[in-house]
Design a protein around this motif. Structure first.
Motif, PDB file in Angstrom:
ATOM      1  N   VAL A   8       0.856  -1.181   0.000  1.00 58.37           N
ATOM      2  CA  VAL A   8       0.000   0.000   0.000  1.00 58.37           C
ATOM      3  C   VAL A   8       0.894   1.232   0.000  1.00 58.37           C
ATOM      4  O   VAL A   8       1.766   1.368   0.866  1.00 58.37           O
ATOM      5  N   ILE A  19      -6.198   3.505   3.525  1.00 56.41           N
ATOM      6  CA  ILE A  19      -5.148   2.553   3.887  1.00 56.41           C
ATOM      7  C   ILE A  19      -5.707   1.438   4.766  1.00 56.41           C
ATOM      8  O   ILE A  19      -5.503   0.244   4.506  1.00 56.41           O
ATOM      9  N   THR A  23      -5.659  -2.742   4.534  1.00 61.09           N
ATOM     10  CA  THR A  23      -4.789  -3.531   5.408  1.00 61.09           C
ATOM     11  C   THR A  23      -5.586  -4.383   6.397  1.00 61.09           C
ATOM     12  O   THR A  23      -5.238  -5.537   6.648  1.00 61.09           O
ATOM     13  N   THR A  24      -6.670  -3.831   6.936  1.00 59.45           N
ATOM     14  CA  THR A  24      -7.474  -4.590   7.897  1.00 59.45           C
ATOM     15  C   THR A  24      -8.159  -5.769   7.218  1.00 59.45           C
ATOM     16  O   THR A  24      -8.213  -6.876   7.775  1.00 59.45           O
ATOM     17  N   ALA A  27      -5.549  -8.467   6.596  1.00 59.47           N
ATOM     18  CA  ALA A  27      -5.130  -9.097   7.855  1.00 59.47           C
ATOM     19  C   ALA A  27      -6.210 -10.048   8.363  1.00 59.47           C
ATOM     20  O   ALA A  27      -5.913 -11.142   8.870  1.00 59.47           O
ATOM     21  N   TYR A  39      -1.421 -13.350   2.818  1.00 59.37           N
ATOM     22  CA  TYR A  39      -1.027 -12.004   2.414  1.00 59.37           C
ATOM     23  C   TYR A  39       0.075 -11.494   3.333  1.00 59.37           C
ATOM     24  O   TYR A  39       0.037 -11.699   4.550  1.00 59.37           O
ATOM     25  N   VAL A  41       1.439  -7.768   4.040  1.00 61.12           N
ATOM     26  CA  VAL A  41       1.029  -6.399   3.738  1.00 61.12           C
ATOM     27  C   VAL A  41       2.086  -5.421   4.223  1.00 61.12           C
ATOM     28  O   VAL A  41       2.509  -5.464   5.388  1.00 61.12           O
ATOM     29  N   LEU A  43       3.209  -1.170   4.182  1.00 63.80           N
ATOM     30  CA  LEU A  43       2.906   0.224   3.890  1.00 63.80           C
ATOM     31  C   LEU A  43       4.214   0.901   3.485  1.00 63.80           C
ATOM     32  O   LEU A  43       5.187   0.874   4.245  1.00 63.80           O
ATOM     33  N   THR A 171     -11.025  -4.639  -1.893  1.00 64.19           N
ATOM     34  CA  THR A 171     -10.167  -5.621  -1.234  1.00 64.19           C
ATOM     35  C   THR A 171     -10.902  -6.938  -1.022  1.00 64.19           C
ATOM     36  O   THR A 171     -10.303  -8.020  -1.141  1.00 64.19           O
TER      37      THR A 171
END
Length: 321
Positions: A8, A19, A23-24, A27, A39, A41, A43, A171
């Protein structure tokens, strides 16, 4: 492949929700499904230092764009109030362009489309962005076919999502592509959202997207159309109700609402149908009758034209996961 590296891209004044939605969701997919290929991930931002989001909260980027190398599974550029500065930063844009060549998928959220466009990654492609910035994106990048309506757009391996929380829909679509519908459904359930809104669902309602009409008579007709979609709403009937000629009414609607009365009514009825489909169990014929369509087939045609999905599929997608 041991893992899917999802990067990201953030920058100064990026939108935290752009963001976090990505990401959440990823996760949760790892935690809930324990996929065989999980995954990973990251940043990333210019210089790899802390990123001050548009809200003032600070995020710690894990990698610098300058030092990041592929191959990547997916590169996702966030949006935010700082997107114009990011899009004019030739070094940042250059690294996005470089990393895109090393990525299986490339995506943007919200105004992040402006960064992809600056990198030339949307040239010749259909793309979307936040409805408020769609016209500006189209004016600045005439080689991009900007569509302001959908929640997200896929054109080949390039994906663009609309405003802010559409990152969730995008996502979840990635999770479904990568690991199947069941894991996407489980993640959506834990996020307390629909499995995913159809990609072609309009970002905004006609009644919030259309500017308020300055003419009292037109405003009254708009209210009547919204409240009584099953009435006779022909141009002649509306003109008689307003006390003007059909020709004059057409001119007023076109000037003040950006569309002729017939087109406005058709969209209003279709949006009314979307609400009825999502909130009732009426059969299709009943939905059609309540919303002013002559038949279930007429509803299907108008709905598919507006939302790019059949009414039955829309109803199924709108049910809670």
């Amino acid at each position: 492949m041991a893992e899917r590296l999802m990067v990201v891209v953030g920058y100064e004044a990026a939108e935290l929700l752009d963001i976090a939605c990505v990401t959440t969701t990823l996760a949760m997919a790892n935690g809930i499904g324990a996929p065989e290929v999980p995954y990973r991930v990251l940043l990333a931002g210019p210089g790899g230092g802390p990123l001050v989001c548009g809200s003032g909260l600070v995020l710690g980027s894990e990698r610098s764009l300058e030092r990041l190398t592929g191959p990547l599974d997916t590169l996702i550029v966030s949006g935010g109030t700082g997107y114009e500065r990011a899009a004019s930063d030739t070094r940042l844009v250059g690294h996005v362009r470089r990393l895109a060549r090393e990525s299986r998928r490339v995506a943007s959220v919200c105004t992040g489309a402006g960064v992809l466009a600056a990198a030339g990654l949307l040239d010749g492609r259909r793309a979307t962005t936040h409805w408020r910035f769609a016209r500006l994106l189209a004016e600045r990048h005439p080689k991009v076919a900007v569509d302001p309506d959908p929640i997200y757009v896929r054109d080949g391996h390039v994906y663009t999502a609309a405003g802010v929380t559409s990152a969730l829909d995008l996502t979840l679509a990635f999770v479904e592509e990568d690991h199947g519908t069941e894991l996407a459904r489980q993640v959506a359930r834990d996020l307390v959202v629909y499995l995913q809104r159809p990609a072609n669902q309009a970002q905004m309602s006609l009644f919030t997207a259309t500017p308020s009409a300055p003419d009292d008579g037109v405003r009254a007709l708009v209210e009547h159309i919204a409240a009584h979609p099953d009435d006779d709403l022909s141009t002649a009937a509306l003109a008689a109700r307003a006390g003007v000629t059909p020709r004059h009414l057409t001119r007023l609607f076109t000037e003040q609402l950006g569309r002729a009365p017939g087109r406005y009514v058709r969209q209003a009825r279709t949006e009314a149908a979307a609400h009825v489909l999502a909130s009732t169990t009426l059969p299709m014929a009943g939905v059609a009758a309540r919303c002013g369509f002559g038949s279930a087939e007429a509803l299907r045609q108008a709905f598919t034209e507006r939302f790019g999905i059949a009414p039955s599929r829309y109803r199924a997608a709108m049910r809670p996961a």
